[in-house]
Design an enzyme around this catalytic site. Structure first.
Site, mmCIF file in Angstrom:
data_model
loop_
_atom_site.group_PDB
_atom_site.id
_atom_site.type_symbol
_atom_site.label_atom_id
_atom_site.label_comp_id
_atom_site.label_asym_id
_atom_site.label_seq_id
_atom_site.Cartn_x
_atom_site.Cartn_y
_atom_site.Cartn_z
ATOM 1 N N ARG A 14 0.824 -1.206 0.000
ATOM 2 C CA ARG A 14 0.000 0.000 0.000
ATOM 3 C C ARG A 14 0.862 1.261 0.000
ATOM 4 O O ARG A 14 0.457 2.302 -0.507
ATOM 5 C CB ARG A 14 -0.893 -0.015 1.244
ATOM 6 C CG ARG A 14 -1.778 1.200 1.388
ATOM 7 C CD ARG A 14 -2.619 1.095 2.650
ATOM 8 N NE ARG A 14 -3.579 2.178 2.760
ATOM 9 C CZ ARG A 14 -4.468 2.283 3.727
ATOM 10 N NH1 ARG A 14 -4.517 1.366 4.678
ATOM 11 N NH2 ARG A 14 -5.313 3.288 3.757
ATOM 12 N N SER A 15 2.065 1.176 0.558
ATOM 13 C CA SER A 15 2.900 2.335 0.823
ATOM 14 C C SER A 15 3.666 2.825 -0.400
ATOM 15 O O SER A 15 4.446 2.078 -0.995
ATOM 16 C CB SER A 15 3.911 1.994 1.926
ATOM 17 O OG SER A 15 4.963 2.933 1.971
ATOM 18 N N PRO A 16 3.523 4.103 -0.776
ATOM 19 C CA PRO A 16 4.310 4.637 -1.889
ATOM 20 C C PRO A 16 5.793 4.696 -1.559
ATOM 21 O O PRO A 16 6.640 4.591 -2.451
ATOM 22 C CB PRO A 16 3.726 6.036 -2.105
ATOM 23 C CG PRO A 16 3.123 6.410 -0.780
ATOM 24 C CD PRO A 16 2.613 5.121 -0.205
ATOM 25 N N SER A 18 7.409 2.488 0.269
ATOM 26 C CA SER A 18 7.921 1.133 0.049
ATOM 27 C C SER A 18 8.141 0.903 -1.449
ATOM 28 O O SER A 18 9.123 0.258 -1.856
ATOM 29 C CB SER A 18 6.942 0.085 0.598
ATOM 30 O OG SER A 18 6.986 0.028 2.003
#
Length: 239
Positions: A14-16, A18
């Site tokens: 979900r994390s940009p 990451s």
């Protein structure tokens, strides 16, 4: 048993941040990416939540304020532009992250976890695909030579649910509070802007050999400013 001597990367699909960490590792530090153990973190659905509660495991999730959300939109745009990337910001309406992450665990068991993760990041951030849609998961699995039906239904698999609990239990035990989160020995590194320090630690080199934003090597500061649309700022580390 987990190998505590092996470097670890706690990531989120979900994390940009990451996603950008994955880009930097792939493009500039592939040897480190190959070395690290990848451990998924996500906001669980049912019945994963029940399994986590029964195991006394707290999932990694922090509600985001409206102001923080808008900051991240601009921050990620800057960071992506500086890397020559164009981000297509996905809209997550009632996401079911168990679908994607348990399919990842299935792919990982088959030796295709890294390829599955790369495909998810590409489809989510470059192609604006809904990667928690079962049809998209089946599509990714098919591209990798995996069973599309099994991948699409991975969230319903009790064995994979238990493996998911084990993943998030490790994050809980290790005190992971945001992603991307890197661990090497007793050293921990939180956020995209600590990636180069983690790389130095894994390679056994002085941190000064890997300045922050090592991906911009050869790019003049003024050029970076123009391409990024302003100050690169703090890369952050939230999900």
């Amino acid at each position: 048993m987990p190998d505590k001597a092996r470097p670890r990367w706690y990531f989120s699909m979900r994390s940009p941040y990451s996603w950008l960490a994955h880009h930097d590792l792939t493009e500039h530090f592939p040897d480190v990416l190959e070395t690290v153990e990848l451990i998924a973190c996500w906001e669980p659905d049912q019945p994963m939540t029940e399994r986590l509660d029964a195991a006394g495991v707290k999932a990694l999730y922090t509600p985001m304020s409206r102001a923080k959300h808008f900051y991240i939109l601009h921050d990620v745009r800057r960071l992506a532009a500086a890397r020559g990337l164009k981000v297509t910001w996905p809209v997550d309406r009632d996401p079911t992250w168990d679908v994607t992450n348990l399919a990842y665990l299935m792919a990982d068991q088959a030796g295709k976890g890294r390829e599955f993760l790369a495909a998810c990041y590409r489809k989510r951030w470059a192609e604006n695909k809904v990667i928690w849609d079962r049809a998209v998961v089946a599509e990714i699995a098919g591209e990798l030579g995996l069973d599309p039906v099994a991948a699409a239904s991975a969230a319903d698999n009790p064995e994979l649910q238990q493996r998911g609990v084990e993943h998030m239990a490790r994050a809980d035990k290790e005190g992971v509070f945001g992603v991307p989160y890197f661990v090497h020995g007793r050293e921990t590194f939180w956020g995209l802007d600590r990636l180069s320090s983690f790389v130095a630690a894994v390679r056994g080199k002085p941190v000064r050999d890997y300045p922050d934003y090592a991906w911009r090597a050869g790019v003049e500061e003024t050029d970076l400013w123009v391409r990024a649309g302003g100050d690169g700022g703090h890369a952050g580390g939230c999900g």
